[in-house]
Design a protein around this motif. Structure first.
Motif, PDB file in Angstrom:
ATOM      1  N   VAL A  46      25.199  -3.940 -37.104  1.00  0.00           N
ATOM      2  CA  VAL A  46      23.886  -3.393 -36.727  1.00  0.00           C
ATOM      3  C   VAL A  46      22.964  -4.516 -36.272  1.00  0.00           C
ATOM      4  N   GLN A  47      22.971  -5.598 -37.027  1.00  0.00           N
ATOM      5  CA  GLN A  47      22.094  -6.720 -36.693  1.00  0.00           C
ATOM      6  C   GLN A  47      22.521  -7.418 -35.412  1.00  0.00           C
ATOM      7  N   ALA A  48      23.832  -7.465 -35.152  1.00  0.00           N
ATOM      8  CA  ALA A  48      24.327  -8.191 -33.978  1.00  0.00           C
ATOM      9  C   ALA A  48      24.197  -7.376 -32.693  1.00  0.00           C
ATOM     10  N   VAL A  49      24.650  -6.126 -32.736  1.00  0.00           N
ATOM     11  CA  VAL A  49      24.693  -5.321 -31.495  1.00  0.00           C
ATOM     12  C   VAL A  49      24.129  -3.915 -31.682  1.00  0.00           C
ATOM     13  N   GLY A  50      23.510  -3.650 -32.831  1.00  0.00           N
ATOM     14  CA  GLY A  50      22.920  -2.341 -33.051  1.00  0.00           C
ATOM     15  C   GLY A  50      23.911  -1.251 -33.387  1.00  0.00           C
ATOM     16  N   ASP A  51      25.130  -1.640 -33.824  1.00  0.00           N
ATOM     17  CA  ASP A  51      26.171  -0.657 -34.119  1.00  0.00           C
ATOM     18  C   ASP A  51      26.944  -1.121 -35.350  1.00  0.00           C
ATOM     19  N   PRO A  52      27.042  -0.270 -36.411  1.00  0.00           N
ATOM     20  CA  PRO A  52      27.794  -0.687 -37.594  1.00  0.00           C
ATOM     21  C   PRO A  52      29.289  -0.789 -37.364  1.00  0.00           C
ATOM     22  N   LEU A  53      29.775  -0.262 -36.263  1.00  0.00           N
ATOM     23  CA  LEU A  53      31.186  -0.395 -35.918  1.00  0.00           C
ATOM     24  C   LEU A  53      31.282  -0.649 -34.408  1.00  0.00           C
ATOM     25  N   PRO A  54      31.049  -1.887 -33.993  1.00  0.00           N
ATOM     26  CA  PRO A  54      30.981  -2.211 -32.562  1.00  0.00           C
ATOM     27  C   PRO A  54      32.277  -1.916 -31.816  1.00  0.00           C
ATOM     28  N   LEU A  68      41.918  -7.823 -41.770  1.00  0.00           N
ATOM     29  CA  LEU A  68      41.480  -8.201 -43.109  1.00  0.00           C
ATOM     30  C   LEU A  68      39.964  -8.190 -43.074  1.00  0.00           C
ATOM     31  N   LYS A  69      39.356  -7.532 -44.055  1.00  0.00           N
ATOM     32  CA  LYS A  69      37.899  -7.423 -43.988  1.00  0.00           C
ATOM     33  C   LYS A  69      37.246  -7.586 -45.349  1.00  0.00           C
ATOM     34  N   GLY A  70      36.067  -8.175 -45.316  1.00  0.00           N
ATOM     35  CA  GLY A  70      35.218  -8.250 -46.480  1.00  0.00           C
ATOM     36  C   GLY A  70      34.468  -6.949 -46.663  1.00  0.00           C
ATOM     37  N   PRO A  71      33.670  -6.838 -47.720  1.00  0.00           N
ATOM     38  CA  PRO A  71      32.919  -5.602 -47.985  1.00  0.00           C
ATOM     39  C   PRO A  71      31.852  -5.357 -46.924  1.00  0.00           C
ATOM     40  N   LEU A  72      31.667  -4.094 -46.588  1.00  0.00           N
ATOM     41  CA  LEU A  72      30.664  -3.689 -45.605  1.00  0.00           C
ATOM     42  C   LEU A  72      29.567  -2.896 -46.304  1.00  0.00           C
ATOM     43  N   GLU A  73      28.335  -3.201 -45.962  1.00  0.00           N
ATOM     44  CA  GLU A  73      27.209  -2.520 -46.600  1.00  0.00           C
ATOM     45  C   GLU A  73      26.981  -1.161 -45.951  1.00  0.00           C
ATOM     46  N   THR A  74      26.839  -0.141 -46.783  1.00  0.00           N
ATOM     47  CA  THR A  74      26.531   1.211 -46.322  1.00  0.00           C
ATOM     48  C   THR A  74      25.337   1.717 -47.113  1.00  0.00           C
ATOM     49  N   PRO A  75      24.257   2.144 -46.449  1.00  0.00           N
ATOM     50  CA  PRO A  75      23.090   2.627 -47.190  1.00  0.00           C
ATOM     51  C   PRO A  75      23.390   3.949 -47.889  1.00  0.00           C
ATOM     52  N   SER A  76      22.827   4.121 -49.074  1.00  0.00           N
ATOM     53  CA  SER A  76      22.961   5.397 -49.778  1.00  0.00           C
ATOM     54  C   SER A  76      21.988   6.404 -49.170  1.00  0.00           C
ATOM     55  N   GLY A  77      22.407   7.668 -49.131  1.00  0.00           N
ATOM     56  CA  GLY A  77      21.539   8.711 -48.588  1.00  0.00           C
ATOM     57  C   GLY A  77      21.503   8.650 -47.076  1.00  0.00           C
ATOM     58  N   GLY A  78      20.391   8.169 -46.512  1.00  0.00           N
ATOM     59  CA  GLY A  78      20.229   8.130 -45.058  1.00  0.00           C
ATOM     60  C   GLY A  78      20.900   6.916 -44.454  1.00  0.00           C
ATOM     61  N   GLY A  79      20.381   6.530 -43.253  1.00  0.00           N
ATOM     62  CA  GLY A  79      20.969   5.379 -42.571  1.00  0.00           C
ATOM     63  C   GLY A  79      22.231   5.745 -41.834  1.00  0.00           C
ATOM     64  N   PHE A  80      23.114   4.753 -41.644  1.00  0.00           N
ATOM     65  CA  PHE A  80      24.330   4.992 -40.871  1.00  0.00           C
ATOM     66  C   PHE A  80      25.487   5.373 -41.778  1.00  0.00           C
ATOM     67  N   ARG A  81      26.461   6.054 -41.185  1.00  0.00           N
ATOM     68  CA  ARG A  81      27.632   6.526 -41.921  1.00  0.00           C
ATOM     69  C   ARG A  81      28.541   5.352 -42.267  1.00  0.00           C
TER      70      ARG A  81
END
Length: 343
Positions: A46-54, A68-81
């Protein structure tokens, strides 16, 4: 070892970059032949290109079929899926593999060696939900639809049986709620017994247990189980419960495997409260890397990595704070790399 293996690397959010750096150091010490394509996702996307999955990240995984991936932040309730859920759907990663093994002895439970295989794309977890308004309340009623298919059940169950046999396991337990959810989980249970009778009856034992009873039995006597296979929501809960038997999510690797791609991850969160402090425990991602090594037909390197982790925490007594030690991430990594190199 000369054949290079392309792989996508997603550092992730929070402590992700720190534990990824540690894991890369261990893989380099092993001489693991991965050619990394660095990409981003989650809050970093989101911070780099405005998309949580570019799109570039998706294109990379389509090309490498391995990540291989580290943990990804997902907001609770609203925000992005959730990007994790989207990745599973995008690449049809139908099998979630969550092994749990005691590494540090002397805890509340000892000698735990369990595998949870979770269906990843169906069930009540798929997010088919809506509200029904009544009067002035637009959210008076919340409804969710669960969907299990015979095809989806069978491909997951076949993966579970094949993996259990390949790992030398003795028994697969089907976890369900077919006494109440007769159609939704009854279909899964029926498919399991049908597949076992047709293909696996002479190779591995099978039994079944209701989900609530399974949770109780895991706390009372986890050693009665070997491999647990279940539907999406039940598997999400049980895999964390099983992780608790071996010390928590900091010791829990995960693999999401489909026909055309596989993604390996630490299943814990991004822990933003300790991000940047250099105290994160990289063990879960290191164990995920061991699963990745096995998946790419490098079992000897996987065994060396697991043995080095065991030796670092039990013989060298180098442990991060969450494991009762005082080592920071860098000190733990240096000790692990030294153990790998010294054999």
């Amino acid at each position: 070892m000369s054949t290079r293996i392309p792989a996508t690397l997603i550092a992730g959010d929070g402590i992700g970059p720190e534990i990824v750096e540690s894991t890369l150091a261990a893989l380099d010490a092993l001489g693991a032949p991965y050619d990394w394509d660095h990409q981003t996702a989650g809050l970093g996307g989101v911070q780099a290109v405005g998309d949580p999955l570019p799109a570039a990240t998706l294109d990379s995984i389509r090309r490498t079929r391995l990540a291989l991936k580290g943990p990804l932040e997902t907001p609770s309730g609203g925000g992005f899926r959730s990007s994790n859920v989207r990745l599973r759907e995008e690449f049809q990663l139908y099998a979630n593999l969550r092994p749990a093994r005691t590494i540090i002895p002397g805890g509340r439970f000892d000698d735990i060696d369990l595998i949870v295989v979770r269906e990843n794309l169906e069930g009540l977890y798929i997010g088919h939900e809506h509200y029904v308004p009544i009067g002035n309340d637009p959210r008076a009623v919340a409804m969710a639809t669960g969907v299990n298919t015979r095809m989806g059940s069978l491909r997951l169950l076949e993966f579970a049986f094949e993996h259990a046999i390949a790992q030398g396991r003795k028994k697969v337990t089907i976890v369900h709620k077919a006494n109440i959810m007769k159609a939704l989980t009854g279909l899964f249970l029926d498919a399991a017994y049908d597949l076992h009778a047709r293909k696996y009856k002479d190779q591995i034992a099978i039994d079944s247990v209701i989900i609530d009873a399974c949770a109780m039995k895991l706390v009372l006597n986890p050693w009665q189980f070997d491999v647990l296979v279940t539907t999406n929501l039940f598997g999400d809960i049980l895999s964390d419960l099983v992780a608790g038997l071996v010390g928590g999510l900091g010791m829990a690797p995960g693999a999401n495997i489909g026909t055309d791609a596989a993604i390996f991850e630490a299943v814990h969160g991004s822990a933003p409260d300790i991000a940047g402090k250099g105290i994160a425990n990289p063990t879960a991602l290191l164990l995920a890397a061991a699963l990745m090594l096995e998946h790419t037909k490098l079992p000897d390197l996987a065994a060396r990595l697991r043995n080095a982790i065991d030796g670092t925490v039990n013989i060298d007594k180098v442990r991060t704070g969450d494991l009762g030690g005082n080592a920071n991430t860098e000190a733990f990594t240096k000790a692990l790399v030294a153990r790998i190199r010294n054999g």
